[in-house]
Design a protein around this motif. Sequence first.
Motif, PDB file in Angstrom:
ATOM      1  N   UNK A   1       4.184   9.054   2.098  1.00  0.00           N
ATOM      2  CA  UNK A   1       4.899  10.033   1.439  1.00  0.00           C
ATOM      3  C   UNK A   1       4.155  11.114   2.054  1.00  0.00           C
ATOM      4  N   UNK A   2       5.102  11.772   2.905  1.00  0.00           N
ATOM      5  CA  UNK A   2       4.608  13.002   3.801  1.00  0.00           C
ATOM      6  C   UNK A   2       4.787  14.432   2.962  1.00  0.00           C
TER       7      UNK A   2
ATOM      8  N   UNK B   1       0.893  -1.120  -0.064  1.00  0.00           N
ATOM      9  CA  UNK B   1       0.014  -0.160  -0.152  1.00  0.00           C
ATOM     10  C   UNK B   1       0.818   1.319  -0.029  1.00  0.00           C
ATOM     11  N   UNK B   2       0.704   2.296  -1.029  1.00  0.00           N
ATOM     12  CA  UNK B   2       1.330   3.495  -0.990  1.00  0.00           C
ATOM     13  C   UNK B   2       0.569   4.465  -0.715  1.00  0.00           C
ATOM     14  N   UNK B   3       0.643   5.360   0.392  1.00  0.00           N
ATOM     15  CA  UNK B   3      -0.151   6.633   0.456  1.00  0.00           C
ATOM     16  C   UNK B   3       0.778   7.877   0.315  1.00  0.00           C
ATOM     17  N   UNK B   4       0.130   8.855  -0.520  1.00  0.00           N
ATOM     18  CA  UNK B   4       0.666  10.395  -0.325  1.00  0.00           C
ATOM     19  C   UNK B   4      -0.275  11.050   0.343  1.00  0.00           C
ATOM     20  N   UNK B   5       0.267  11.814   1.237  1.00  0.00           N
ATOM     21  CA  UNK B   5      -0.507  12.820   1.861  1.00  0.00           C
ATOM     22  C   UNK B   5      -0.198  14.319   1.332  1.00  0.00           C
ATOM     23  N   UNK B   6      -1.158  14.988   0.871  1.00  0.00           N
ATOM     24  CA  UNK B   6      -0.688  16.090  -0.064  1.00  0.00           C
ATOM     25  C   UNK B   6      -1.784  17.233   0.435  1.00  0.00           C
ATOM     26  N   UNK B   7      -1.562  18.564   0.330  1.00  0.00           N
ATOM     27  CA  UNK B   7      -2.383  19.513   0.616  1.00  0.00           C
ATOM     28  C   UNK B   7      -3.338  19.764  -0.652  1.00  0.00           C
ATOM     29  N   UNK B   8      -3.391  19.034  -1.548  1.00  0.00           N
ATOM     30  CA  UNK B   8      -4.240  19.383  -2.677  1.00  0.00           C
ATOM     31  C   UNK B   8      -4.915  17.857  -3.033  1.00  0.00           C
TER      32      UNK B   8
ATOM     33  N   UNK C   1      -4.240  11.777   7.190  1.00  0.00           N
ATOM     34  CA  UNK C   1      -3.670  10.424   7.221  1.00  0.00           C
ATOM     35  C   UNK C   1      -4.759   9.770   8.046  1.00  0.00           C
ATOM     36  N   UNK C   2      -5.754  10.473   8.981  1.00  0.00           N
ATOM     37  CA  UNK C   2      -6.672   9.396   9.541  1.00  0.00           C
ATOM     38  C   UNK C   2      -7.859   9.062   8.332  1.00  0.00           C
TER      39      UNK C   2
END
Length: 402
Positions: free
Chosen positions: A155-156, A90-97, A128-129
């Motif tokens: 990816x933070x 699992x890959x996660x990108x946390x982004x403002x957009x 993230x939650x």
Amino acid sequence: MALSGILSEFRSSKNSKTRKLKALWQIILNDGPVRADTLSEKANMNAATCARLLDELIRLGLISAAELGQSTGGRKPILYSANPDKGRLAGIEISNIYSTIVLQNFRLDVLATCKIKATGQETPQVLLDKLLTRLQTLLEEHNLTTADLAGIGIAADYTLPAGSDRQAVNEYLIPHLKEMAETRTGCPVTIGSGVNFAALAEYRLRHKQSRRLFFTTCDAEIRSSTILSEPIRFMPPGTENAFGHMTLDLRGRACECGTFGCLNQYGSMEAIRNTVVQHLRRGEPSVITTLVSDEQEIDYHVIFKAIELADPLCTEALEEAAYYYGQAIANIILSFQPDVVVCGGTLTPKHTFFATVQKTVAQKLAGFPQIDTQIVAAFDSYEVVSQGAGAMVLESLLSDNP
């Protein structure tokens, strides 16, 4: 043996046998299908040891063997391939957009994906939650649980407010997000820079033969990563945003770093917004005035909508940013001559942005025909970060420094 047991052994054990198993599996993951003699040579082990360990990887279900090689007379040689469906990443990108989740197999194929648009007000913890909740739903939709995951890469890439002490915030934020995700899911979590993860995905999937790859993203701020070939080495931590502070004009626009004329002030999404707002204040016509009622409502989504409507003001601002971005990339090529430059991020696929970058670089390098650096767009500018986050799970798992 269950997947969790195998991977736990790979992460925790440093004995010689486990390290050799990991080395063989990594070569097969990256280069398979591959012959036993090639594996023996690449892993620097004798044929008997290699054969014994290959049999164990088959027993564990991590690889398979088949007589698929081209025969030079007699029996076809056996080729070893990774079993991509032994587990999931699992890959996660946390982004403002837009934040993104991908599910992948061990071959890094994307099996499922979803996006969440940020409101602009959420903290990284809140985002993230939401993403972890959506990941759980995504797993259930594919009849999977977190036990089927080899790990989660995060990816933070959350852009901090202007004036924030990035180092101080990250020293607290990164460990907190990692602990939060591990507690919620029970999975091992790898967390780090999105631009490094994206560079890794590009390298593994498209540019494995490159000896030096320069990856850059053009978003709210400009970042970059340089990958040096096997064993993979990234630039030092904390330098991902340094490219955005390359000086383009000694007497140019003031930058938050305290100097003047930095690339971020000319080639980023924030630079485009500032340019658009300045022109609107001068009374120049734009379709934006029909899309919003107040200057404060002008964000990237509004500008992109205006570009889709062929608004001249916003289109010109985009192409001006692409010109400066191309000048900076040309400077990198002239200085370091990477084999490949990969352009990713939100702006790359927008309208003529990438074409303008390519044209600018070509004009700058016209006097140096011996430089043959490739300049390409990221294979999927919207999912490459999260895909690389999943890839980093395998890199972490197979590292000799778990």
